[in-house]
Design a protein around this motif. Sequence first.
Motif, PDB file in Angstrom:
ATOM      1  N   ARG A 154     -59.548 -49.133  63.777  1.00 24.51           N
ATOM      2  CA  ARG A 154     -60.676 -49.618  64.567  1.00 24.51           C
ATOM      3  C   ARG A 154     -61.642 -50.450  63.709  1.00 24.51           C
ATOM      4  N   LYS A 155     -61.816 -50.061  62.466  1.00 23.90           N
ATOM      5  CA  LYS A 155     -62.755 -50.762  61.579  1.00 23.90           C
ATOM      6  C   LYS A 155     -62.184 -52.066  61.027  1.00 23.90           C
ATOM      7  N   THR A 156     -60.871 -52.080  60.763  1.00 24.30           N
ATOM      8  CA  THR A 156     -60.261 -53.248  60.128  1.00 24.30           C
ATOM      9  C   THR A 156     -59.565 -54.185  61.099  1.00 24.30           C
ATOM     10  N   ASN A 157     -59.302 -53.704  62.310  1.00 22.82           N
ATOM     11  CA  ASN A 157     -58.610 -54.497  63.329  1.00 22.82           C
ATOM     12  C   ASN A 157     -57.233 -54.968  62.878  1.00 22.82           C
ATOM     13  N   GLU A 158     -56.539 -54.118  62.122  1.00 17.80           N
ATOM     14  CA  GLU A 158     -55.199 -54.475  61.696  1.00 17.80           C
ATOM     15  C   GLU A 158     -54.435 -53.221  61.277  1.00 17.80           C
ATOM     16  N   PHE A 159     -53.111 -53.317  61.300  1.00 17.03           N
ATOM     17  CA  PHE A 159     -52.250 -52.263  60.780  1.00 17.03           C
ATOM     18  C   PHE A 159     -50.857 -52.846  60.570  1.00 17.03           C
ATOM     19  N   ALA A 160     -50.092 -52.207  59.677  1.00 13.45           N
ATOM     20  CA  ALA A 160     -48.727 -52.652  59.412  1.00 13.45           C
ATOM     21  C   ALA A 160     -47.757 -51.537  59.769  1.00 13.45           C
ATOM     22  N   LEU A 161     -46.613 -51.917  60.312  1.00 16.42           N
ATOM     23  CA  LEU A 161     -45.564 -50.958  60.650  1.00 16.42           C
ATOM     24  C   LEU A 161     -44.435 -51.098  59.639  1.00 16.42           C
ATOM     25  N   ASN A 162     -44.055 -49.982  59.065  1.00 19.69           N
ATOM     26  CA  ASN A 162     -42.963 -49.933  58.102  1.00 19.69           C
ATOM     27  C   ASN A 162     -41.849 -49.074  58.700  1.00 19.69           C
ATOM     28  N   ILE A 163     -40.627 -49.588  58.741  1.00 17.80           N
ATOM     29  CA  ILE A 163     -39.503 -48.858  59.330  1.00 17.80           C
ATOM     30  C   ILE A 163     -38.760 -48.152  58.199  1.00 17.80           C
ATOM     31  N   PRO A 164     -38.938 -46.838  58.061  1.00 16.41           N
ATOM     32  CA  PRO A 164     -38.379 -46.136  56.897  1.00 16.41           C
ATOM     33  C   PRO A 164     -36.875 -45.899  57.007  1.00 16.41           C
ATOM     34  N   TRP A 168     -26.859 -55.875  63.790  1.00 17.93           N
ATOM     35  CA  TRP A 168     -28.079 -55.192  63.368  1.00 17.93           C
ATOM     36  C   TRP A 168     -27.826 -53.691  63.194  1.00 17.93           C
ATOM     37  N   LEU A 169     -26.588 -53.367  62.853  1.00 22.98           N
ATOM     38  CA  LEU A 169     -26.263 -51.991  62.509  1.00 22.98           C
ATOM     39  C   LEU A 169     -26.264 -51.888  60.990  1.00 22.98           C
ATOM     40  N   LEU A 170     -27.098 -51.025  60.465  1.00 21.60           N
ATOM     41  CA  LEU A 170     -27.261 -50.977  59.023  1.00 21.60           C
ATOM     42  C   LEU A 170     -25.975 -50.575  58.330  1.00 21.60           C
ATOM     43  N   LYS A 171     -25.639 -51.320  57.295  1.00 21.91           N
ATOM     44  CA  LYS A 171     -24.362 -51.129  56.619  1.00 21.91           C
ATOM     45  C   LYS A 171     -24.320 -49.836  55.823  1.00 21.91           C
ATOM     46  N   SER A 172     -25.326 -49.614  55.016  1.00 19.32           N
ATOM     47  CA  SER A 172     -25.332 -48.446  54.141  1.00 19.32           C
ATOM     48  C   SER A 172     -25.978 -47.249  54.833  1.00 19.32           C
ATOM     49  N   PRO A 173     -25.364 -46.070  54.768  1.00 24.26           N
ATOM     50  CA  PRO A 173     -25.977 -44.875  55.364  1.00 24.26           C
ATOM     51  C   PRO A 173     -27.368 -44.585  54.804  1.00 24.26           C
ATOM     52  N   ASP A 174     -27.582 -44.933  53.542  1.00 20.33           N
ATOM     53  CA  ASP A 174     -28.881 -44.679  52.920  1.00 20.33           C
ATOM     54  C   ASP A 174     -29.965 -45.621  53.432  1.00 20.33           C
ATOM     55  N   MET A 175     -29.563 -46.674  54.148  1.00 25.68           N
ATOM     56  CA  MET A 175     -30.539 -47.658  54.616  1.00 25.68           C
ATOM     57  C   MET A 175     -30.661 -47.684  56.128  1.00 25.68           C
ATOM     58  N   LYS A 176     -30.145 -46.665  56.789  1.00 25.86           N
ATOM     59  CA  LYS A 176     -30.299 -46.597  58.239  1.00 25.86           C
ATOM     60  C   LYS A 176     -31.721 -46.146  58.586  1.00 25.86           C
ATOM     61  N   PRO A 177     -32.333 -46.699  59.640  1.00 26.50           N
ATOM     62  CA  PRO A 177     -33.696 -46.294  60.013  1.00 26.50           C
ATOM     63  C   PRO A 177     -33.727 -44.886  60.576  1.00 26.50           C
ATOM     64  N   LEU A 178     -34.811 -44.193  60.321  1.00 26.52           N
ATOM     65  CA  LEU A 178     -34.979 -42.834  60.809  1.00 26.52           C
ATOM     66  C   LEU A 178     -35.483 -42.840  62.248  1.00 26.52           C
ATOM     67  N   HIS A 179     -34.983 -41.899  63.044  1.00 22.12           N
ATOM     68  CA  HIS A 179     -35.462 -41.704  64.416  1.00 22.12           C
ATOM     69  C   HIS A 179     -35.965 -40.267  64.515  1.00 22.12           C
ATOM     70  N   TYR A 180     -37.241 -40.112  64.820  1.00 23.04           N
ATOM     71  CA  TYR A 180     -37.857 -38.790  64.843  1.00 23.04           C
ATOM     72  C   TYR A 180     -37.474 -38.045  66.121  1.00 23.04           C
ATOM     73  N   HIS A 184     -36.901 -32.647  62.416  1.00 24.17           N
ATOM     74  CA  HIS A 184     -35.563 -33.147  62.728  1.00 24.17           C
ATOM     75  C   HIS A 184     -35.588 -34.665  62.933  1.00 24.17           C
ATOM     76  N   TYR A 185     -34.606 -35.319  62.326  1.00 24.28           N
ATOM     77  CA  TYR A 185     -34.488 -36.769  62.406  1.00 24.28           C
ATOM     78  C   TYR A 185     -33.028 -37.146  62.680  1.00 24.28           C
ATOM     79  N   ALA A 186     -32.818 -38.349  63.185  1.00 25.39           N
ATOM     80  CA  ALA A 186     -31.472 -38.864  63.411  1.00 25.39           C
ATOM     81  C   ALA A 186     -31.411 -40.297  62.902  1.00 25.39           C
ATOM     82  N   MET A 187     -30.167 -40.833  62.837  1.00 22.81           N
ATOM     83  CA  MET A 187     -29.980 -42.205  62.386  1.00 22.81           C
ATOM     84  C   MET A 187     -28.971 -42.904  63.281  1.00 22.81           C
TER      85      MET A 187
END
Length: 211
Positions: A44-54, A135-147, A152-155
């Motif tokens: 609210r104070k800065t009027n900005e935010f960034a989204l990072n896809i882990p 757009w399917l991530l090649k490496s298992p270590d680089m797949k995005p997390l789904h909460y 518990h998370y999925a990929m």
Amino acid sequence: MLVSTSYRGRHNVMPVAYSMVLSLVPPLIGIAVHPDRYSTDVIRKTNEFALNIPSRDLLHHVQYLGSLSGADFDKMELTKLPTFRARLLNAPLLEGCVGWVECALEDMVEMGDHLLCVGRVVAASADDDAFDDHWLLKSPDMKPLHYLGGNHYAMLDYVMDARVPKSAEEYGKRLDEAVAEQLELTKDAEEQRAEEDYERDEFRRREGFDT
């Protein structure tokens, strides 16, 4: 999503489970945050935010970051997560992610017990080495997390191709044929019913039922 913010030189990051695309033109993204969150006040104070896809590499960090408040702890200092400078925002971007979206706050709308923070996308980037043609991530270590809730998370696992729908013209033709067939059946049924009624009336007349 990991939401990164910065206010007066202090960086912060907060996991959010609720995020969605709201519009393509203009490009708008929404995240739902609780009014009591420290990041809500910073946005609210800065009027900005960034989204990072882990990615999976940040699995335990994501869970840990969700258990602390930026009002009480310097999360960046505690986790020692490496960051790099955003293209247009003051908020930092996190390494170990597969995509980054920089947003200017467009609106903040009360939605039940959460606030919908609407961000206008001003810059976006992705790790080119992580994606193939689908757009399917090649490496298992680089797949995005789904909460999924709790801890518990999925990929993403694999791509499924849906059957291509028929054209509207073909559907229209098939519909016309089905309607014509139904009308023909109805016509035949009416003719048969009329014939049965005639035979019944003739039988009653011959047997004297109507006298």
